[in-house]
Design an enzyme around this catalytic site. Structure first.
Site, PDB file in Angstrom:
ATOM      1  N   HIS A  82      46.718 -15.456  22.260  1.00 26.09           N
ATOM      2  CA  HIS A  82      45.777 -16.484  22.716  1.00 26.09           C
ATOM      3  C   HIS A  82      45.675 -17.589  21.688  1.00 26.09           C
ATOM      4  O   HIS A  82      45.562 -17.332  20.492  1.00 26.09           O
ATOM      5  CB  HIS A  82      44.387 -15.854  22.930  1.00 26.09           C
ATOM      6  N   ASP A 161      30.937 -14.899  31.481  1.00 30.78           N
ATOM      7  CA  ASP A 161      31.359 -15.921  30.522  1.00 30.78           C
ATOM      8  C   ASP A 161      31.561 -17.258  31.225  1.00 30.78           C
ATOM      9  O   ASP A 161      31.199 -18.308  30.703  1.00 30.78           O
ATOM     10  CB  ASP A 161      32.644 -15.502  29.801  1.00 30.78           C
ATOM     11  N   SER A 183      32.849 -15.293  23.788  1.00 28.27           N
ATOM     12  CA  SER A 183      33.371 -15.910  25.013  1.00 28.27           C
ATOM     13  C   SER A 183      34.889 -15.690  25.108  1.00 28.27           C
ATOM     14  O   SER A 183      35.410 -15.216  26.128  1.00 28.27           O
ATOM     15  CB  SER A 183      33.026 -17.404  24.986  1.00 28.27           C
TER      16      SER A 183
HETATM   17  N1  URA Z   1      36.821 -21.423  24.516  1.00 32.69           N
HETATM   18  C1  URA Z   1      36.208 -20.439  25.185  1.00 32.69           C
HETATM   19  O1  URA Z   1      36.808 -19.763  26.017  1.00 32.69           O
HETATM   20  N2  URA Z   1      34.906 -20.214  24.922  1.00 32.69           N
HETATM   21  C2  URA Z   1      34.181 -20.932  24.022  1.00 32.69           C
HETATM   22  O2  URA Z   1      33.024 -20.668  23.838  1.00 32.69           O
HETATM   23  C3  URA Z   1      34.858 -21.944  23.332  1.00 32.69           C
HETATM   24  C4  URA Z   1      36.185 -22.164  23.595  1.00 32.69           C
END
Ligand code: URA
Length: 434
Positions: A82, A161, A183
């Protein structure tokens, strides 16, 4: 339990228990807790923070708020990668086939681009026929057969989220370390891989502008991953200027293909080798970093990584000829060179401005619904530390609209600073957190 009492507790700087965090996340996902109470809670967290245990509980509660992908049907260790996002970040396109051709299974969920950063799915859609809306069974089958599959995030993945991030975005509560880490990691945990390699970017084109903040985020995410029983490591990488030379969807696919042909830019190739080595170690396909790097270099030299990319494209409905004949990729109708106004050295490139230029040309989204033009973008010819003579081409613009091209040219010129002294080139890899 009442949300009001939890807000008071957090406001007083006290940690929330696991039960309280689950109550809050479940209630908010179901619509039982209103936005205004959740906003107050998010702001309280921004001011007083969350400890490691609370951050972990929040991550888990969000991960389990929807569908958890079970990848047990895939043999071997599944490794996910990621990136926190940047400009010209086409890493997955080259990295996934390199790693898969060394025997590690890559099962990846990717997003679309938003704002000045691009998304892997949009880039892949430059290849005719390529689809990422595959179902879970096809996804698992493709990982088993080909070694790689990339699918778009399902709407059921960590819905808490999704809702919370949209709320944070409009209530100035994005920039808290625990909230960002939970998140990102909630989506990674819900995606089901055994090991996670994170690329945390820092600099003017990244979400985390300061290196210290990027390191802290990397460390928070690694702690969450390890606590969840997943082998997790993070590489902190430089995003003070775009990665490689090409920015824009089809242009980035072309640069990834060039890299798999052994003709990639140094910074991009180095990032792929560093992240790839860690993925091979996590996937137990190498015992040392040196061995892993050697395998990855061989995967390029032997053409195996390129042919893996072609097989992956074919398995997801795309035309594999695009990989061997990248001239087939979408091309813009207009082209313009951006000329150096004076001689000197490139001292700085405001990286997010380059991303915004691509956005202006039509290569990015301003809203989730925006249509994007896959053919447009920017090819940089000069990067930080390079010498330029007045009249040299610093960059090329590829566009389909004269007006947009003019605006992008003006902004791109302003993004460059040319100084008298040779500026120091920052390395692309700034550190590893494991
Ligand atoms: N990317 C995400 O997926 N969540 C965040 O809080 C910030 C960046």
């Amino acid at each position: 339990m009442r949300m009001y009492d939890l807000i008071v507790k957090k406001k007083q700087g006290l940690p929330l228990s696991k039960e309280e965090i689950y109550f809050m996340v479940e209630g908010y996902t179901k619509g039982e807790i209103p936005d205004y109470q959740m906003s107050a809670m998010m702001m309280a967290i921004c001011f007083v923070g969350m400890d490691e245990r609370e951050t972990f509980d929040l991550t888990y509660a969000m991960a389990y708020s929807g569908e958890m992908l079970h990848l047990d049907g895939i043999e071997g260790i599944k490794v996910d990668k990621h990136s926190t996002g940047g400009v010209g970040d086409k890493t997955s396109l080259a990295l996934a086939p390199m790693v898969a051709s060394c025997g590690v299974k890559v099962a990846k969920m990717s997003g679309r681009g938003l704002g000045h950063t691009g998304g892997t799915i949009d880039k892949l859609e430059s290849i005719a026929g390529f689809r990422t809306d595959i179902d879970t069974d096809t996804f698992i089958d493709n990982v088993n057969r080909v070694g790689i599959a990339i699918m778009g995030q399902t709407k059921d993945l960590a819905p808490a989220d999704k809702k919370l991030y949209a709320l944070r975005d409009v209530t100035a509560t994005v920039d808290n370390l625990s909230l960002i880490a939970s998140s990102i990691m909630s989506k990674k945990l819900a995606s089901g891989a055994d090991a996670i390699v994170l690329d945390v970017k820092t600099g003017s084109g990244a979400f985390m502008k300061k290196e210290a903040d990027a390191r802290a985020l990397a460390s928070a995410m690694v702690k969450i991953g390890k606590r969840a029983g997943k082998n997790t490591i993070a590489v902190v990488s430089n995003m003070d200027q775009p990665l490689g030379y090409n920015v824009g969807n089809a242009l980035e696919v072309r640069e990834a293909i060039d890299t798999l042909n052994g003709k990639g830019p140094d910074d991009f190739t180095e990032l792929c080798l560093t992240l790839g080595s860690r993925m091979l170690l996590c996937g137990e396909a190498a015992e040392t970093e040196e061995e892993a790097r050697e395998k990855l270099i061989k995967s390029i030299e032997s053409g195996m990584a390129l042919s893996k990319l072609a097989s992956f494209v074919k398995a997801q409905g795309g035309d594999p000829l695009y990989i061997y004949e990248p001239d087939r990729l979408p091309k813009a109708s207009l082209h313009k060179s951006v000329i150096a106004p004076r001689s000197g050295y490139v001292e700085k490139i405001v990286c997010d401005e380059v991303g915004i230029c691509s956005l202006i040309l039509g290569g990015g989204r301003t809203t989730k619904e925006s249509e994007i033009d896959l053919s447009v973008g920017i090819r940089l010819h000069k990067k930080v530390g390079d010498m330029v003579d007045e009249g040299d081409v610093m960059a090329e613009l590829f566009a389909n609209d004269e007006e947009k091209m003019k605006t992008a040219e003006e902004r791109l010129l302003l993004a460059y600073t040319i100084g008298a002294e040779k500026a120091e080139k920052k390395p692309v890899i700034l550190g590893v957190v494991d």
